[in-house]
Design a protein around this motif. Sequence first.
Motif, PDB file in Angstrom:
ATOM      1  N   CYS A  94       5.440  26.660  56.178  1.00 30.66           N
ATOM      2  CA  CYS A  94       5.958  27.009  54.860  1.00 30.66           C
ATOM      3  C   CYS A  94       5.113  26.327  53.791  1.00 30.66           C
ATOM      4  CB  CYS A  94       7.414  26.542  54.763  1.00 30.66           C
ATOM      5  SG  CYS A  94       8.128  26.634  53.100  1.00 30.66           S
ATOM      6  N   GLY A  95       4.872  27.004  52.684  1.00 32.81           N
ATOM      7  CA  GLY A  95       4.104  26.442  51.581  1.00 32.81           C
ATOM      8  C   GLY A  95       4.764  25.237  50.943  1.00 32.81           C
ATOM      9  N   LEU A  96       6.067  25.112  51.086  1.00 30.72           N
ATOM     10  CA  LEU A  96       6.803  23.960  50.558  1.00 30.72           C
ATOM     11  C   LEU A  96       7.131  22.946  51.646  1.00 30.72           C
ATOM     12  CD1 LEU A  96       9.318  25.723  48.120  1.00 30.72           C
ATOM     13  CD2 LEU A  96       7.187  24.553  47.557  1.00 30.72           C
ATOM     14  N   GLY A  97       6.724  23.249  52.882  1.00 26.53           N
ATOM     15  CA  GLY A  97       6.983  22.330  53.982  1.00 26.53           C
ATOM     16  C   GLY A  97       8.398  22.390  54.532  1.00 26.53           C
ATOM     17  N   LEU A  98       9.107  23.455  54.236  1.00 27.67           N
ATOM     18  CA  LEU A  98      10.499  23.579  54.690  1.00 27.67           C
ATOM     19  C   LEU A  98      10.553  24.135  56.106  1.00 27.67           C
ATOM     20  CD1 LEU A  98      11.936  25.153  51.409  1.00 27.67           C
ATOM     21  CD2 LEU A  98      11.974  22.745  52.088  1.00 27.67           C
ATOM     22  N   THR A  99      11.484  23.647  56.898  1.00 28.24           N
ATOM     23  CA  THR A  99      11.593  24.102  58.287  1.00 28.24           C
ATOM     24  C   THR A  99      12.397  25.392  58.412  1.00 28.24           C
ATOM     25  OG1 THR A  99      13.513  22.681  58.622  1.00 28.24           O
ATOM     26  CG2 THR A  99      11.370  21.794  59.266  1.00 28.24           C
ATOM     27  N   PRO A 106      13.644  33.233  53.121  1.00 31.35           N
ATOM     28  CA  PRO A 106      12.423  32.732  52.479  1.00 31.35           C
ATOM     29  C   PRO A 106      12.676  31.649  51.433  1.00 31.35           C
ATOM     30  CG  PRO A 106      13.027  34.841  51.531  1.00 31.35           C
ATOM     31  CD  PRO A 106      14.006  34.574  52.646  1.00 31.35           C
ATOM     32  N   CYS A 107      11.692  30.764  51.290  1.00 38.77           N
ATOM     33  CA  CYS A 107      11.714  29.775  50.209  1.00 38.77           C
ATOM     34  C   CYS A 107      11.257  30.475  48.925  1.00 38.77           C
ATOM     35  CB  CYS A 107      10.806  28.593  50.555  1.00 38.77           C
ATOM     36  SG  CYS A 107       9.033  28.946  50.413  1.00 38.77           S
ATOM     37  N   PRO A 108      11.318  29.810  47.783  1.00 42.10           N
ATOM     38  CA  PRO A 108      10.940  30.466  46.524  1.00 42.10           C
ATOM     39  C   PRO A 108       9.497  30.982  46.456  1.00 42.10           C
ATOM     40  CG  PRO A 108      12.178  28.470  46.073  1.00 42.10           C
ATOM     41  CD  PRO A 108      11.920  28.490  47.552  1.00 42.10           C
ATOM     42  N   ILE A 109       8.573  30.373  47.190  1.00 45.90           N
ATOM     43  CA  ILE A 109       7.171  30.833  47.114  1.00 45.90           C
ATOM     44  C   ILE A 109       6.735  31.578  48.376  1.00 45.90           C
ATOM     45  CG2 ILE A 109       6.553  28.958  45.532  1.00 45.90           C
ATOM     46  CD1 ILE A 109       5.036  27.661  47.933  1.00 45.90           C
ATOM     47  N   HIS A 110       7.656  31.876  49.263  1.00 45.18           N
ATOM     48  CA  HIS A 110       7.337  32.444  50.573  1.00 45.18           C
ATOM     49  C   HIS A 110       6.410  33.661  50.500  1.00 45.18           C
ATOM     50  CE1 HIS A 110       7.901  33.407  54.818  1.00 45.18           C
ATOM     51  NE2 HIS A 110       8.025  34.670  54.439  1.00 45.18           N
ATOM     52  N   HIS A 111       6.770  34.659  49.741  1.00 48.34           N
ATOM     53  CA  HIS A 111       6.018  35.916  49.741  1.00 48.34           C
ATOM     54  C   HIS A 111       4.637  35.763  49.099  1.00 48.34           C
ATOM     55  CE1 HIS A 111       9.450  37.877  51.451  1.00 48.34           C
ATOM     56  NE2 HIS A 111      10.206  37.432  50.470  1.00 48.34           N
ATOM     57  N   ASP A 112       4.547  35.032  47.995  1.00 46.25           N
ATOM     58  CA  ASP A 112       3.239  34.787  47.370  1.00 46.25           C
ATOM     59  C   ASP A 112       2.359  33.934  48.273  1.00 46.25           C
ATOM     60  OD1 ASP A 112       3.815  36.258  45.085  1.00 46.25           O
ATOM     61  OD2 ASP A 112       4.690  34.526  44.059  1.00 46.25           O
ATOM     62  N   PHE A 113       2.949  32.894  48.859  1.00 43.68           N
ATOM     63  CA  PHE A 113       2.182  32.007  49.732  1.00 43.68           C
ATOM     64  C   PHE A 113       1.706  32.758  50.980  1.00 43.68           C
ATOM     65  CE2 PHE A 113       1.711  28.725  53.038  1.00 43.68           C
ATOM     66  CZ  PHE A 113       0.766  27.927  52.420  1.00 43.68           C
ATOM     67  N   LYS A 114       2.515  33.659  51.489  1.00 44.57           N
ATOM     68  CA  LYS A 114       2.142  34.434  52.671  1.00 44.57           C
ATOM     69  C   LYS A 114       0.871  35.241  52.410  1.00 44.57           C
ATOM     70  CE  LYS A 114       3.953  37.850  55.881  1.00 44.57           C
ATOM     71  NZ  LYS A 114       5.082  38.727  56.197  1.00 44.57           N
ATOM     72  N   ARG A 115       0.770  35.851  51.221  1.00 43.88           N
ATOM     73  CA  ARG A 115      -0.438  36.620  50.875  1.00 43.88           C
ATOM     74  C   ARG A 115      -1.664  35.704  50.793  1.00 43.88           C
ATOM     75  NH1 ARG A 115       3.320  39.439  47.797  1.00 43.88           N
ATOM     76  NH2 ARG A 115       2.992  38.169  45.943  1.00 43.88           N
ATOM     77  N   ILE A 116      -1.504  34.562  50.168  1.00 48.72           N
ATOM     78  CA  ILE A 116      -2.610  33.604  50.045  1.00 48.72           C
ATOM     79  C   ILE A 116      -3.009  33.082  51.416  1.00 48.72           C
ATOM     80  CG2 ILE A 116      -3.239  31.317  49.160  1.00 48.72           C
ATOM     81  CD1 ILE A 116      -1.312  32.008  46.758  1.00 48.72           C
TER      82      ILE A 116
END
Length: 145
Positions: A94-99, A106-116
Amino acid sequence: MSIFSKTCEYAMRAVFFIAHKTTNNNRVGLKEIAQGIDSPEHFLGKILQDLSRKGIILSAKGPTGGFYMDGRTLKQPLSAVVEAIDGDNIFVGCGLGLTYCSESNPCPIHHDFKRIRTDIIKMLKKTTIEEFNEDLVLGNFTLKK
């Protein structure tokens, strides 16, 4: 800011430096590598031992010893270095380090971070150390800050 640990940054820079300096079947010593990439020598020595044990780079002992790369090691993707040092968390974490983060939760940045992350994974897995080395030889890249 970096997406890689400091250890992984030094490892990647060292691998590029070794690849660049050993294109003519030479070997390069720890001191030269540390100076070439602005790294603490003792810390880098541990990193290089680990990379050598994992087959990312090669080493030879003795008066003509040092670190080097051959055709096989140069063909490895850059992801091999990242995984050897930082593990596979950049590829799955996870981009925020969440388990608990997942597609269904998803966490708040999940979809954007997944693309990156997909773009980073593509670059790391599809580009070999040798390909980066070609640009180093041409002087298109630098390894010092």
